[in-house]
Design an enzyme around this catalytic site. Structure first.
Site, PDB file in Angstrom:
ATOM      1  N   GLU A  63       0.970  -4.304  11.309  1.00  0.00           N
ATOM      2  CA  GLU A  63       0.533  -2.914  11.148  1.00  0.00           C
ATOM      3  C   GLU A  63       1.300  -2.094  12.179  1.00  0.00           C
ATOM      4  O   GLU A  63       1.102  -2.241  13.384  1.00  0.00           O
ATOM      5  CB  GLU A  63      -0.984  -2.797  11.384  1.00  0.00           C
ATOM      6  CG  GLU A  63      -1.813  -3.594  10.392  1.00  0.00           C
ATOM      7  CD  GLU A  63      -1.944  -2.927   9.026  1.00  0.00           C
ATOM      8  OE1 GLU A  63      -1.700  -1.706   8.946  1.00  0.00           O
ATOM      9  OE2 GLU A  63      -2.297  -3.623   8.061  1.00  0.00           O
ATOM     10  N   HIS A 108       0.848  -1.192   0.000  1.00  0.00           N
ATOM     11  CA  HIS A 108       0.000   0.000   0.000  1.00  0.00           C
ATOM     12  C   HIS A 108       0.886   1.245   0.000  1.00  0.00           C
ATOM     13  O   HIS A 108       1.701   1.450   0.900  1.00  0.00           O
ATOM     14  CB  HIS A 108      -0.930  -0.021   1.222  1.00  0.00           C
ATOM     15  CG  HIS A 108      -1.939  -1.124   1.142  1.00  0.00           C
ATOM     16  ND1 HIS A 108      -2.410  -1.785   2.247  1.00  0.00           N
ATOM     17  CD2 HIS A 108      -2.546  -1.671   0.060  1.00  0.00           C
ATOM     18  CE1 HIS A 108      -3.289  -2.696   1.847  1.00  0.00           C
ATOM     19  NE2 HIS A 108      -3.382  -2.649   0.534  1.00  0.00           N
ATOM     20  N   ALA A 109       0.675   2.069  -1.020  1.00  0.00           N
ATOM     21  CA  ALA A 109       1.642   3.116  -1.340  1.00  0.00           C
ATOM     22  C   ALA A 109       1.808   4.153  -0.234  1.00  0.00           C
ATOM     23  O   ALA A 109       2.904   4.635   0.019  1.00  0.00           O
ATOM     24  CB  ALA A 109       1.211   3.799  -2.632  1.00  0.00           C
ATOM     25  N   GLU A 162       1.726   4.076   2.905  1.00  0.00           N
ATOM     26  CA  GLU A 162       2.175   3.650   4.235  1.00  0.00           C
ATOM     27  C   GLU A 162       3.689   3.855   4.364  1.00  0.00           C
ATOM     28  O   GLU A 162       4.465   2.919   4.420  1.00  0.00           O
ATOM     29  CB  GLU A 162       1.730   2.203   4.455  1.00  0.00           C
ATOM     30  CG  GLU A 162       0.206   2.099   4.389  1.00  0.00           C
ATOM     31  CD  GLU A 162      -0.337   0.676   4.357  1.00  0.00           C
ATOM     32  OE1 GLU A 162       0.465  -0.271   4.471  1.00  0.00           O
ATOM     33  OE2 GLU A 162      -1.562   0.521   4.217  1.00  0.00           O
TER      34      GLU A 162
HETATM   35 ZN   LIG Z   1      -1.669  -1.579   4.189  1.00  0.00          ZN
END
Ligand SMILES: [Zn+2]
Length: 482
Positions: free
Chosen positions: A397, A196-197, A199
């Site tokens: 995360e 995901h760009a 992040e």
């Molecule tokens: Zn992500």
């Protein structure tokens, strides 16, 4: 269930060490956008002026869907009812949210100010240390070259493959000279980040962890023991096109840059993996959605390229997919509430990492199975690693309260994940064959039965073959401990 005996190729150690894989992989001349020059962005830079970040408490599914329809962009990874959930709200949207009767706090009244301040800071001359602020793709690529130059005996660069826009997805391998048990392939930990760009903390943290291991080898006992036990493979930025786009054009872009030919752009790479692709409402069939799964599993070259590199890498036993923000330690499954048979084992290792991470900065990551009733994930990488490849893996995360955490989060985040990985590496033992967190006669018995039956699970060194090497390697680790 297993990758190991279904590998469509035969690969030798000599192939793995092929010099071509160590070449400089990043070629700015091939990149259609110059990510080093924010000011030369060809499209107008999205200011996010008037966009707010809210934290809402949602009472039921209907309410969640109504808020999501207004927002279009839920920022909380595993949202739950009656728990705080973050949404990015476009200008004018707050009135509509209020009209729903939803209870919420405004976390950031104008993300435009956050983005502008960040951009001004990054455009100013950078004179501080590498981990003191976020770095664009070219700087990350240069850092990989620096690490290779620092320890050419340990680090080699490789190419994963091309992106949709023909950028090069690159990675590096950290390999100490110590062989695996009984001369077999040393077990591999595969770490990839930034599907995901937006992040940005993910590649920074990943590079920090890698540099700790590389710089500490042969001087720091923890790093040395880690690299004598495991080979580590790192792909810091999977979604290279999206990452460049977040630097040039839209700071909070998540997906890749696929033109969906219906006025929408982008496929969510972490919904494009084949295992349970499209199942159980865990992704969207709409190109406008932030969780658009694409037209088919592995339709996107970034996901397919990473898959192919994984399949051509023998020895992988653990994997991590690094994202922001949580903080969370998530294990399979993402697509279903049903627990995998070894959920207790996932949980025990997750808690081990949680405890090690908390010892650094007193930040407690929540650990558990990914599935969220409000926002399940199908076609996510985590389920492919486990369901298709039988590799134990977690999605991490990282810390942070939004997708634009302050740069002062970078080093603490790196320290946290480094501590978590060290703890796992020190404890994890392949010879706990039945994954019950104990090593005893049951592991031996189970292994021997599988080995005699030439079952894929008995491919102990995961090179695609069940043979005498696997038996020897198992016995060495079983008798000596890992
Ligand atoms: Zn992500």
């Amino acid at each position: 269930m297993s990758r190991r005996c279904s590998l469509p190729f035969v690969i030798s150690l000599a192939t793995l060490a092929a010099p071509a894989l160590a070449q400089h992989a990043f070629d700015p001349a091939r990149a259609p956008a110059d990510d080093a020059s924010i000011l030369l962005a060809p499209e107008p830079y999205k200011t996010y002026r008037g966009h707010s970040l809210i934290r809402a408490v949602i009472r039921d599914h209907t309410e969640f869907n109504r808020v999501l329809a207004i927002s279009g962009d839920c920022w909380t990874h595993t949202p739950r009812l009656e728990q705080p959930i973050d949404f990015l709200i476009p200008p004018g949207g707050l009135h509509a949210i209020r009209a729903l009767g939803v209870s919420f706090d405004i976390i950031e009244p104008d993300m435009g100010e956050v983005v502008a301040a960040e951009r001004a800071r990054l455009n100013a001359p950078q004179t501080r240390g590498w981990y003191d602020d976020y770095k664009n793709l070219e700087a990350i690529s240069d850092k990989v070259d620096e690490l290779v130059a620092l320890r050419p005996d340990l680090v080699s660069r490789f190419i994963v493959g091309p992106s949709l826009e023909s950028r090069t997805i690159f990675g590096f391998r950290i390999d100490s000279p110590t062989p695996g048990p009984a001369g077999t392939i040393k077990p591999v930990i595969y770490i990839h980040a930034t599907q995901h760009a937006r992040e940005w903390l993910a590649p920074m943290t990943t590079m920090y962890v890698a540099e700790q291991l590389i710089a500490g080898y042969a001087t720091d006992p923890d790093a040395t023991a880690f690299l004598d036990k495991f080979t580590v493979i790192v792909v810091p930025v999977v979604n290279v096109d999206g990452y460049v786009y977040t630097w040039t054009t839209q700071r909070f872009w998540r997906k890749n840059r696929r033109n969906n030919a219906n006025g929408t752009f982008g496929v969510d790479l972490n919904r494009n993996w084949s295992y349970a692709w499209g199942n159980n409402n865990g992704s969207s069939g709409s190109g406008a959605s932030e969780t658009y799964r694409g037209t088919a599993p592995f339709s996107e070259p970034e996901a397919a390229g990473l898959r192919d590199h994984i399949l051509s890498t023998p020895g992988i036993i653990l994997a991590f997919d690094i994202h922001t923000y949580g903080p969370l330690i998530l294990s399979p499954w993402g697509y279903t509430a049903s627990p995998p048979p070894i959920l207790p084992y996932f949980n025990s290792l997750g808690l081990l990492m949680q405890s090690a991470i908390a010892s650094v900065n007193a930040l407690t990551f929540t650990s558990g199975q990914w599935y969220s009733t409000l926002y399940p994930a199908s076609g996510a990488n985590i389920d492919w690693w486990y369901g298709d490849q039988s590799v134990l893996n977690w999605t991490i995360e990282l810390r942070g309260g939004s997708f634009a955490p302050p740069p002062t989060d970078i080093i603490p985040s790196g320290q946290e994940i480094y501590a978590g990985l060290l703890a796992l590496a020190q404890t994890f033992c392949r010879a706990d064959y039945n994954h019950d967190a104990f090593m005893n006669g049951n592991d031996y018995d189970d292994f021997v039965v599988d080995w005699i039956g030439a079952l894929p699970a008995a491919d102990y060194d995961r090179n695609g073959f069940v043979n005498a090497d696997d038996f020897d390697a198992f016995v060495v680790e079983f008798e000596q401990g890992c």
